[in-house]
Scaffold this motif. Structure first.
Motif, PDB file in Angstrom:
ATOM      1  N   CYS A 187      -1.198  -5.371   4.133  1.00 29.96           N
ATOM      2  CA  CYS A 187      -0.998  -3.893   3.868  1.00 29.96           C
ATOM      3  C   CYS A 187      -0.057  -3.965   2.546  1.00 29.96           C
ATOM      4  N   SER A 218       4.123   0.733  -0.111  1.00 29.28           N
ATOM      5  CA  SER A 218       4.076   0.321  -1.570  1.00 29.28           C
ATOM      6  C   SER A 218       3.796  -1.067  -1.873  1.00 29.28           C
ATOM      7  N   ARG A 219       3.000  -1.273  -2.741  1.00 32.05           N
ATOM      8  CA  ARG A 219       2.630  -2.744  -2.986  1.00 32.05           C
ATOM      9  C   ARG A 219       4.066  -3.555  -3.453  1.00 32.05           C
ATOM     10  N   ASN A 220       4.012  -4.597  -2.541  1.00 30.16           N
ATOM     11  CA  ASN A 220       5.189  -5.628  -2.592  1.00 30.16           C
ATOM     12  C   ASN A 220       4.862  -7.106  -2.448  1.00 30.16           C
ATOM     13  N   LYS A 239      -2.323  -5.096  -0.305  1.00 30.03           N
ATOM     14  CA  LYS A 239      -3.350  -4.184  -0.886  1.00 30.03           C
ATOM     15  C   LYS A 239      -3.021  -2.937  -0.913  1.00 30.03           C
ATOM     16  N   HIS A 240      -1.578  -2.446  -0.836  1.00 29.54           N
ATOM     17  CA  HIS A 240      -1.249  -1.231  -0.953  1.00 29.54           C
ATOM     18  C   HIS A 240      -1.803  -0.273   0.137  1.00 29.54           C
ATOM     19  N   ARG A 241      -1.484  -0.694   1.382  1.00 27.13           N
ATOM     20  CA  ARG A 241      -2.242   0.145   2.589  1.00 27.13           C
ATOM     21  C   ARG A 241      -1.102   0.742   3.111  1.00 27.13           C
TER      22      ARG A 241
END
Length: 345
Positions: free
Chosen positions: A214, A222-224, A217-219
């Motif tokens: 998650c 926030s993409r980290n 893939k930014h689900r």
């Protein structure tokens, strides 16, 4: 199916110390001398110690827990933990009886689901057994009932059982609920992440991997990449094969951490040795580039058997450069290969 209650013979032991039968006089209390020259205990000290002892005894007397509270506390217990808890005292033995019965239904359900233990596989009987176990409060049975419902296509009923187990603190239930919510239409990413995080911090490796995905893939988050890699690494160290493969890729390209071909190779081999087909293909290519033809063919052959068709083409090219003896040896090694144990949960 009639419930069968296992017999538990309690060891004849006292839960609390018996009253003193005499013995030496305690000297830890301070004495004062009154005018009549008779030593007496300070009243305030006596009263303080009495109250302190009462509080200690009352706070640690877990044998007085109500049965419904005890059942909630022990809802996630496995059979060995349940047996140990049942021997703490008689009230716990009596209070945990429904969960011990649930373990029997759980075992019976697994036999029907897998067709083992002298019974034919019967998914309906498996579900019936799991439901009996769930009704007695076992989260393990709730999770299995949820899984059967999900496999039957009765997803709402499956999610309901996952949620029951999740609320009672079962990491598998929390993880499964989180994954189901991610796959819902529309997905409930916020609640899904909440449950995945609870399971992940409890050490459940599948949830750690899903949480990393998650973040990657930014689900729902926030993409980290740095945080994603941290959870991939936790899951990989816990034995989760997919996480081993992903962390190997991250090290290989320097995504979310410092690039390291040495660590990439290490984790790729670990995933390959545990049966990950793509890792077997990648590791076979790596061995080929290093000139280790025999081992390269072994991993490429394993990847081919697992469905990686591209691995077969590379193996064929290597075969042209090998003697018949080396080919036969590589095939024998592939035939005798067995995957190392890994964690699927």
């Amino acid at each position: 199916m009639a419930a069968v209650s296992p017999e538990y013979h309690m060891i004849n032991q006292r839960t609390w110390p018996c009253k003193s039968d005499g013995g030496p006089r305690f000297t830890a209390f301070s004495f004062v001398t009154i005018n009549d020259n008779k030593p007496r205990l300070r009243h305030s000290l006596t009263n303080h110690n009495y109250q302190s002892n009462q509080k200690t005894q009352n706070s640690s007397d877990f044998s007085q827990l109500p049965d419904d509270v005890l059942l909630k506390i022990a809802a996630t217990f496995t059979l060995p933990n349940l047996r140990a808890a049942s021997q703490v005292c008689k009230s716990w033995c009596d209070g945990l009886k429904p969960l011990r019965e649930a373990m029997l239904f759980l075992k019976c359900g697994k036999r029907f689901k897998r067709g083992r233990g002298g019974v034919k596989a019967d998914i309906n009987k498996a579900l019936e057994s799991f439901l009996e176990g769930a009704a007695r409060g076992s989260t393990l049975a709730m999770v299995d009932a949820g899984l059967v419902y999900w496999e039957m296509g009765r997803k709402e009923e499956g999610i309901a059982f996952y949620r029951k187990a999740a609320v009672l603190g079962d990491p598998a239930g929390q993880c499964n609920l989180g994954i189901c919510l991610l796959q819902a239409s529309p997905p409930d990413n916020e609640e899904a992440i909440k449950w995945l995080y609870k399971a992940a911090i409890a050490g459940y490796v599948r949830a750690q991997y899903q949480l990393a995905l998650c973040l990657h893939k930014h689900r729902g988050l926030s993409r980290n990449l740095h945080e994603a890699v941290r959870w991939y690494l936790k899951a990989a160290e816990g034995g989760y094969v997919r996480a081993m493969y992903n962390i190997a890729i991250c090290y290989s390209v320097g995504e979310g951490l410092v690039q390291s071909h040495k660590l990439a190779k290490k984790w790729m081999k670990r995933a390959a040795d545990r049966g990950h087909s793509k890792a077997q293909f990648e590791y076979g290519l790596n061995l080929f580039s290093e000139g280790n033809m025999t081992k390269a063919v072994v991993y490429l052959e394993l990847a081919t058997r697992a469905g990686e068709t591209a691995a077969d083409h590379v193996k064929y090219v290597i075969f042209q450069e090998m003697s018949t003896t080396c080919r036969d040896r590589a095939m024998l090694l592939a035939d005798n290969w067995r995957p190392l144990p890994s964690s699927s949960r």
